[in-house]
Scaffold this motif. Structure first.
Motif, short mmCIF file in Angstrom:
data_model
loop_
_atom_site.label_atom_id
_atom_site.label_comp_id
_atom_site.label_asym_id
_atom_site.label_seq_id
_atom_site.Cartn_x
_atom_site.Cartn_y
_atom_site.Cartn_z
N THR A 113 6.80 -11.69 9.24
CA THR A 113 5.61 -10.95 8.84
C THR A 113 4.42 -11.44 9.63
O THR A 113 4.16 -12.64 9.65
CB THR A 113 5.33 -11.18 7.35
OG1 THR A 113 6.55 -11.00 6.65
CG2 THR A 113 4.30 -10.22 6.85
N PRO A 114 3.71 -10.55 10.29
CA PRO A 114 2.53 -11.01 11.02
C PRO A 114 1.47 -11.45 10.02
O PRO A 114 1.37 -10.90 8.92
CB PRO A 114 2.08 -9.77 11.78
CG PRO A 114 2.69 -8.62 11.06
CD PRO A 114 3.91 -9.11 10.38
N PRO A 132 15.08 -10.67 7.39
CA PRO A 132 13.89 -9.82 7.45
C PRO A 132 13.04 -10.18 8.65
O PRO A 132 12.99 -11.35 9.06
CB PRO A 132 13.17 -10.16 6.14
CG PRO A 132 13.67 -11.50 5.75
CD PRO A 132 15.07 -11.61 6.27
N PRO A 133 12.41 -9.20 9.26
CA PRO A 133 11.56 -9.50 10.41
C PRO A 133 10.38 -10.35 9.99
O PRO A 133 9.92 -10.27 8.86
CB PRO A 133 11.10 -8.12 10.87
CG PRO A 133 11.26 -7.23 9.69
CD PRO A 133 12.38 -7.80 8.87
N MET A 172 19.69 -6.60 9.29
CA MET A 172 19.55 -6.25 7.88
C MET A 172 19.32 -7.48 7.02
O MET A 172 18.50 -7.49 6.14
CB MET A 172 20.81 -5.53 7.38
CG MET A 172 20.92 -4.09 7.81
SD MET A 172 19.61 -3.07 7.14
CE MET A 172 19.97 -3.18 5.37
N ASN A 207 15.52 0.26 4.91
CA ASN A 207 14.52 -0.36 4.04
C ASN A 207 13.26 0.50 3.92
O ASN A 207 12.63 0.54 2.87
CB ASN A 207 14.19 -1.76 4.54
CG ASN A 207 15.29 -2.75 4.19
OD1 ASN A 207 15.71 -2.82 3.04
ND2 ASN A 207 15.77 -3.47 5.18
N PHE A 213 -9.48 4.06 0.53
CA PHE A 213 -8.03 4.20 0.70
C PHE A 213 -7.69 5.59 1.23
O PHE A 213 -6.86 5.75 2.12
CB PHE A 213 -7.34 3.94 -0.64
CG PHE A 213 -5.85 3.71 -0.53
CD1 PHE A 213 -5.35 2.53 -0.01
CD2 PHE A 213 -4.95 4.68 -0.94
CE1 PHE A 213 -3.98 2.31 0.09
CE2 PHE A 213 -3.58 4.47 -0.84
CZ PHE A 213 -3.10 3.29 -0.32
N ASP A 253 3.36 -7.81 2.12
CA ASP A 253 2.26 -7.50 3.05
C ASP A 253 2.77 -7.12 4.43
O ASP A 253 1.98 -6.76 5.30
CB ASP A 253 1.34 -8.72 3.18
CG ASP A 253 0.64 -9.02 1.87
OD1 ASP A 253 0.26 -8.06 1.19
OD2 ASP A 253 0.48 -10.20 1.52
N ALA A 254 4.08 -7.17 4.65
CA ALA A 254 4.63 -6.76 5.94
C ALA A 254 4.36 -5.27 6.14
O ALA A 254 4.38 -4.48 5.19
CB ALA A 254 6.13 -7.03 5.98
N THR A 298 7.62 -2.48 10.39
CA THR A 298 8.51 -3.57 10.77
C THR A 298 9.85 -3.49 10.05
O THR A 298 10.75 -4.28 10.33
CB THR A 298 7.88 -4.95 10.44
OG1 THR A 298 7.71 -5.05 9.03
CG2 THR A 298 6.55 -5.13 11.13
N ARG A 350 14.67 -5.25 1.89
CA ARG A 350 14.82 -6.54 2.58
C ARG A 350 13.59 -6.81 3.44
O ARG A 350 13.44 -6.22 4.52
CB ARG A 350 16.05 -6.53 3.46
CG ARG A 350 17.29 -6.00 2.79
CD ARG A 350 18.09 -7.12 2.11
NE ARG A 350 19.17 -6.56 1.31
CZ ARG A 350 20.39 -6.31 1.77
NH1 ARG A 350 20.69 -6.58 2.99
NH2 ARG A 350 21.31 -5.80 0.98
N THR A 351 12.72 -7.67 2.92
CA THR A 351 11.51 -8.00 3.67
C THR A 351 11.06 -9.39 3.28
O THR A 351 11.37 -9.87 2.19
CB THR A 351 10.39 -6.98 3.40
OG1 THR A 351 9.21 -7.44 4.04
CG2 THR A 351 10.12 -6.86 1.91
N GLY A 352 10.31 -10.03 4.17
CA GLY A 352 9.80 -11.35 3.87
C GLY A 352 8.61 -11.32 2.92
O GLY A 352 8.37 -12.27 2.21
N SER A 353 7.87 -10.21 2.96
CA SER A 353 6.62 -10.17 2.22
C SER A 353 6.23 -8.74 1.92
O SER A 353 6.49 -7.83 2.71
CB SER A 353 5.53 -10.84 3.06
OG SER A 353 4.26 -10.39 2.66
N ASP A 369 0.83 -1.21 0.00
CA ASP A 369 0.00 0.00 0.00
C ASP A 369 0.87 1.26 0.00
O ASP A 369 0.52 2.27 -0.62
CB ASP A 369 -0.93 0.00 1.22
CG ASP A 369 -2.14 -0.92 1.01
OD1 ASP A 369 -2.34 -1.34 -0.14
OD2 ASP A 369 -2.85 -1.20 1.98
#
Lengths: 507, 367
Positions: B7-8, B4-5, B1, A406, B225, A396-397, A401, A391-394, A354
């Motif tokens: 993700t919830p 990655p954290p 770094m 980043n 939005f 949608d994070a 976070t 650098r992120t897992g998704s 978003d």
């Protein structure tokens, strides 16, 4: 003689992270020991343990050979530790003397003995060459002088060990030079100094010993004689870093931003930009150098449509957008990397996806009529996350976070994703780690090579020198000089930032 | 770094469980405390709560009456919720309901139109009346910075007193001994779904559609939005080129539209006229509904049904056990206290504090 301060195996864990991991170091009397590290490397955690704000999970702190437990800031002060924070802890409406003695008043019956306090302050100031007006109000003083007040405050409380946390972040190059003289004088008088910084040049110029922290671990212990900037940078980051941005000479095209006689007021109604005219062409980076608070913020706010100027015009790619708001500026092909990414650049409670469409959510392909196309947004985010190395897992994070670097990459990715005529970048790398700085600098240069005009505002002179093809110096709301980027001289620009023009007169 | 954290999870049953947990436990705790109060007054808990349960959902007719009670709360809860999402606290739902009812009754009783169409036009008139009454404080906030909490409270007084005057003087039914407007035309009635005995009218179905529509607007449209971004970070919205003042006005209008529908639905579906001093307090309870629903539009439906059930069951509870209807107000107040102060519930039941839902209920003054 034992060292004045020794730290053995100091470890502090927070949920999910080891902030400092078995750190060992010593500080000798009369030594300047610099700590280098990126944000999050553990510098602040380490210092907060020394200052008694955090209790270490493991390890020992020794003062003059004795193991001690430091219970809070007051205890630290009593034991001869003094800290000068990056953000000063001064009461702006009190005088210098009042601030120094605050909480430590010499009492004569019911009255505070100001006279004898001032006598002591004057003696201290003389001994260490710290020139301060004892009766002035803090808010009337320049930042460099406020910092001296903080140092005297620590000395007044009997500090033998001074911790200086990023002390040059708020100073002009000249003020920084003055500070270095003071620090060397403190050292000569036998004080021990811990100097925290991420500016390699300063550390090399000042320190006796340099410790480098990376992810909570001490990864290097060296001296200026044995190290250079490239070596320190790669120690900080853990890999080789390109400090010098490779860029070809600019090939300026047609004028893409034309500002004439711009006058802008700040939030309180004071004139912050008094009469600025400037032009930026396609394919060039124009850097605005200047100490913070000389009108750069207001100039950027007016150009990007956030506030209406009092006078003057702003023309972007032939369209007069003066006072027509942010949406008009974006429509004219302007991208904006704002000064404060968390407050202005991102919605922290939104996903990365978003955030990537925050200014394009209402146009195709992200919206069809009134309806949002989530698949198109996800596709866009996936592409940008990859292209800009977020650098992120998704996707949608939540933006909250992400690390600072980043987060800024998300902002840069969003702004550079659409075709631009003009990019306004305000402090684009403030507070970021070396790796992210390198990436963002490269992205800005690549955007220039695409034919976009770039207005770069930065308080970091190094950043301006590295990127700008032309440098304008702003002082008290005016552009007082223009220098070509290729033959810019750091000292000359430093003087200009302080308002001193080559003729010798103050502007 | 490099790592990655985590993700919830953003959807799935875990999140739903997390959202439902606190309201359900808050209701349970409130009922337990209510039981203690009943015991303390020497009454029979089983008889009281049995009566409450039977009165609320013990028969088809009881269920229908509960849904009738729930209907205005669905609309009202949506009205408050839409404001919440944009960071606006619309306390003016009560006044917007009053204006909506008045507009609906004027069109229903004093305009003649073909049956059916008459109901549609009267309903739209009520909705638009509420929207207009909500948009004015929105406009004041956007253009002058006047805080909507203050202005909507003031607009409540203006609306309630003005409608009272309109009922008592220009639109008074002079044939009637009580102070009320004439009945609306038969053709302006919202139809009963199962006949007049069950009283459940089409307004309930409109309320369900409104909840789904609100969820869709917030999730799938650019208006939603803009509303959410304005609520989450108005500065970032402004920097990104959104028209924040316009969004504030639009949000307040949408909020008022829902409130206006609440008024129109009551008048056209149930009451068929307006009585002087009719204020029912739906507007204020609607804040409670939005809180109970955790600002989720679909969640408003069960929250409103629960509210309606309590109110509807209270009568039989009183009959069975001699407990005052006012006990229900205490239970309702406790539920809201526990939902609002969810940390208390989390403490009692040792629930690990979850990430906050990220909805700003209302911002500070003067921006």
């Amino acid at each position: 003689m034992p060292p004045v301060l020794e730290v053995r195996n100091l470890t502090k864990r927070f949920p999910g992270i080891t902030a400092t991991d078995a750190v060992n170091f010593t500080l000798e009397a009369g030594e300047i020991h610099a700590f280098l590290g990126e944000n999050g490397a553990g510098k602040s955690t380490l210092m907060n343990m020394l200052y008694g704000l955090y209790r270490p999970d493991e390890g020992q702190i020794l003062l003059n050979g004795q193991v001690v437990q430091i219970n809070g800031a007051n205890d630290a002060i009593k034991r001869g530790l003094g800290m000068v924070h990056q953000h000063f802890m001064l009461v702006p409406t009190l005088t210098v003397t009042e601030n120094i003695i605050l909480g430590n008043e010499v009492v004569n019956g019911l009255l505070i003995d100001i006279a004898s306090a001032q006598q002591r302050i004057r003696t201290l100031a003389q001994t260490f060459g710290l020139d301060i007006p004892v009766d002035a109000l803090i808010h009337d003083l320049p930042v460099g002088v406020q910092q001296r007040v903080e140092i005297i405050k620590a000395l007044y409380r009997g500090a033998d060990i001074l911790i200086l946390d990023e002390p040059t972040a708020v100073l002009t190059p000249q003020e920084a030079d003055d500070l270095f003289v003071v620090i060397k004088r403190l050292k000569a008088q036998g004080k021990s100094i811990i100097f925290i910084s991420h500016k390699l040049r300063e550390v090399l110029a000042l320190a006796d010993r340099i410790s480098v922290l990376r992810r909570g671990k001490l990864v290097g212990d060296t001296t200026p004689a044995l190290a250079d900037e490239a070596k320190l940078a790669s120690m900080m980051v853990g890999r080789d870093v390109v400090l010098h941005i490779e860029k070809s000479p600019a090939t300026p095209g047609e004028v893409v931003l034309d500002i004439s006689h711009l006058q802008v007021a700040d939030e309180r109604g004071n004139i912050a930009v008094s009469d600025v005219s400037l032009q930026i062409r396609r394919g060039e980076i124009v850097g605005i150098a200047g100490v913070q608070g000389n009108g750069q913020t207001e100039l950027v706010a007016a150009v990007t449509g956030l506030i209406n100027p009092l006078r003057g015009t702003i023309v972007v790619a032939g369209a007069d957008i003066t006072g027509q708001g942010t949406n008009r500026a974006i429509a004219a092909g302007m991208g904006h990397i704002p000064e404060d990414r968390q407050q202005h650049g991102l919605v922290l409670s939104y996903s990365i996806a978003d955030n990537m469409v925050l200014s394009t959510y209402d146009i195709a392909p992200f919206a069809k009529g009134l309806i949002i196309n989530e698949a198109a947004i996800a596709a866009q985010a996936t592409t940008l996350v990859q292209r800009f190395d977020v650098r992120t897992g998704s996707i949608d994070a939540l933006a909250s976070t992400l690390s600072g670097g980043n987060q800024q990459k998300v902002v840069v990715a969003r702004e550079l994703a659409r075709p631009l005529n003009l990019l306004v970048a305000a402090q684009p790398t403030r507070g970021l780690d070396v790796g992210s700085i390198e990436f963002i600098h490269k992205s800005i240069v690549a955007e220039r090579d695409n034919g976009t005009g770039v207005l770069l505002v930065s308080a970091e002179l190094d950043e301006i020198l590295a990127l700008a093809d032309r440098i304008l110096v702003m002082y008290r709301g005016q552009v007082i000089a223009e220098v070509a980027g290729a033959d810019a001289d750091r000292n000359q620009i430093g003087l200009l930032m302080a308002g001193i023009t080559p003729t010798g007169a103050e502007a | 770094m490099s790592t990655p954290p985590p993700t919830p999870p953003t959807n799935g049953w875990r999140t739903w469980g997390g959202i439902l947990l606190v309201p359900v436990l808050a209701i349970f705790t409130a009922l337990v405390i209510g039981a203690i109060i009943i015991v303390a007054t020497g009454a029979d808990v089983l008889a009281a709560y049995g009566g409450l349960f039977m009165g609320a959902i013990g028969s088809p007719r009881a269920i229908a009456y509960t849904l009738v009670e729930a209907t205005p709360y669905v609309f009202g809860g949506l009205a408050v919720l839409i404001g919440f999402r944009a960071g606006l606290f619309n306390i003016g739902v009560e006044g917007q309901i009053a204006v909506g009812s008045m507009c609906a009754v004027i069109v229903g009783a004093f305009v003649s139109l073909p049956p059916g169409l008459h109901a549609v036009v009267a309903f739209i008139a009520g909705a638009l009346g509420g929207a207009l009454w909500g948009a004015i404080p929105g406009w004041l906030r956007a253009r002058t910075g006047a805080h909507e909490v203050i202005t909507t409270i003031m607009f409540n007084y203006i609306a309630i007193r003005s409608t009272d005057y309109l009922i008592k003087v220009p639109f008074l039914d002079k044939e009637s001994s009580s102070q009320r407007t004439p009945f609306i035309a038969e053709g302006a009635h919202l139809p009963f779904l199962f006949g007049p005995d069950y009283r459940l009218h089409a307004g309930f179905l409109i309320a369900l559609v409104a909840a789904v529509a609100t969820a869709w607007i917030l999730k799938r449209t650019i208006i939603g939005f803009e509303i959410k971004t304005t609520g989450a970070n108005p500065d970032a919205a402004h920097y990104a080129g959104m028209n924040v003042p316009r969004t504030i006005i639009l949000t307040m209008a949408l909020s008022g539209l829902m409130a206006g529908m609440a008024g129109a639905s009551q008048v056209l579906g149930l009451e068929h006229n307006l009585k002087a001093s009719f204020s029912a307090g739906y507007g204020f309870d609607s804040i409670a509904i939005a809180l109970l629903a955790a600002s989720n539009p679909i969640g408003v439906i069960p929250a409103a049904m629960f509210w309606g059930a309590l109110r509807n069951g209270a009568g039989l509870m009183q009959l069975n056990s001699g407990i005052s209807i006012n006990l229900i107000n205490i239970v309702q107040a406790l539920v809201i206290a526990f939902v609002a102060a969810d940390q208390i519930v989390r403490q009692i039941y040792r629930i690990r504090s979850a990430r906050s839902a990220g909805v700003t209920l209302s911002r500070g003054w003067g921006r």
